[in-house]
Scaffold this active site. Structure first.
Site, short mmCIF file in Angstrom:
data_model
loop_
_atom_site.label_atom_id
_atom_site.label_comp_id
_atom_site.label_asym_id
_atom_site.label_seq_id
_atom_site.Cartn_x
_atom_site.Cartn_y
_atom_site.Cartn_z
N ASP A 167 0.84 -1.21 0.00
CA ASP A 167 0.00 0.00 0.00
C ASP A 167 0.86 1.25 0.00
O ASP A 167 1.95 1.25 0.60
CB ASP A 167 -0.83 0.04 1.30
CG ASP A 167 -2.22 -0.55 1.13
OD1 ASP A 167 -2.66 -0.75 -0.01
OD2 ASP A 167 -2.86 -0.80 2.17
N GLU A 192 -13.98 -3.21 -0.58
CA GLU A 192 -14.08 -3.38 0.88
C GLU A 192 -15.45 -2.96 1.38
O GLU A 192 -15.92 -1.85 1.09
CB GLU A 192 -12.98 -2.55 1.56
CG GLU A 192 -13.03 -2.70 3.09
CD GLU A 192 -11.78 -2.23 3.82
OE1 GLU A 192 -10.79 -1.84 3.16
OE2 GLU A 192 -11.80 -2.27 5.06
O1 KIV Z 1 -4.55 -2.17 4.49
C1 KIV Z 1 -5.20 -3.22 4.33
O2 KIV Z 1 -5.07 -4.19 5.09
C2 KIV Z 1 -6.15 -3.29 3.23
C3 KIV Z 1 -7.10 -4.43 3.23
C4 KIV Z 1 -8.19 -4.17 4.20
C5 KIV Z 1 -7.61 -4.72 1.88
O3 KIV Z 1 -6.17 -2.44 2.39
#
Ligand code: KIV
Length: 269
Positions: A87, A186
């Site tokens: 991310d 989500e």
């Molecule tokens: O940061 C995370 O764990 C996520 C998941 C909830 C998909 O983006």
């Protein structure tokens, strides 16, 4: 030795086509990522959920790119077969396509995941296009987007009400058009998640989005029973928290009681 092959980006489209479900779990460190890699999880997500789950923040909002990179690097080192997605945290991509590319390149060079994920639809489509044009695989994230929790007004289920499907479809198509290879959905009501999955060429990965998405993702601490809070859409597949408490209590009891270390654990000369 397992004969499982290295999971690569083109495999996800093939899995969607043949109806094989895609599995994804979050992972934030080396030993956990090794275990999930060995267990055959297709994708490991170094999610910004590490902000609350690992670093103890109240939300994902305070987490920075610099904090995430060492964790993402550890997961990439551990993964021999699983495909690793990292991310980008809040504040590291929203300002401009240039900022998104710079943050993605920084993550790719220093942590070496296979792909980048960040949140949003049409509002970040220019960023997504710039990232994929730079040769970086990108995964989208729609529905409930935790980085916008303050704007959304809490953890609210998405896809309800007139026009909600059309709005989400427009966001999903914008991501697909910009080059995303998959999209996380989500906390999206099941009929909307199901229709989106049918409408898109790229796979959807659901979390709280019902059984008809092309894959599923869970936060591993929820899925394996660490911590006290479990979202209603998650399921507990293990009792890791209880095993840790029992193991630590056994250690304390043996050290206090003088039975550890025994002669077996002692260098006699
Ligand atoms: O940061 C995370 O764990 C996520 C998941 C909830 C998909 O983006």
């Amino acid at each position: 030795m397992s004969d499982r092959k290295q999971v690569r980006i083109h495999h996800f489209a093939q899995m969607k086509q043949r109806g094989e479900k895609i599995t994804m779990l979050t992972a934030y460190d080396y030993p956990t990522a090794r275990a999930f890699d060995e267990a055959g999880v297709d994708m490991l997500l170094v999610g910004d959920s590490m902000g609350d789950n690992i670093l103890g923040y109240d939300s994902t909002v305070p987490l920075t790119l610099e904090e995430m990179i060492p964790f993402a690097r550890a997961v990439s080192r551990a993964a021999s077969k699983s495909f690793v997605v990292a991310d980008l945290p809040f504040g590291s991509y929203e300002i401009s396509p240039e900022q998104a590319v710079e943050s993605s390149i920084r993550m790719m060079k220093l942590a070496q995941p296979n792909a980048i994920k960040f949140e949003g639809g049409r509002r970040v489509a220019r960023q997504v296009k710039a990232v994929t044009d730079a040769g970086i695989p990108f995964m989208g994230h729609l529905g409930f987007t935790p980085q916008s929790e303050n704007a959304i007004g809490g953890r609210r289920i998405q896809g309800r009400g007139d026009g909600a499907y059309e709005e989400m479809l427009a966001d999903a198509l914008a991501l697909q058009e910009a080059g995303a290879f998959a999209i996380v959905l989500e906390m999206v009501v099941e009929p909307v998640a199901t229709e989106l999955t049918a409408a898109l060429d790229i796979p959807t990965i659901g979390i709280g989005a019902g059984p008809h998405t092309d894959g599923q993702v869970l936060v591993w601490l929820d899925a394996l029973g660490v911590g006290d809070w479990h979202p209603s859409f998650s399921k507990q597949f293990g009792a890791v928290g209880e095993a840790m408490r029992q193991g630590a209590a056994g250690y304390v009891a043996e050290v206090k009681g003088g039975t550890f270390p025994s002669v077996d654990h002692t260098f006699s000369d």
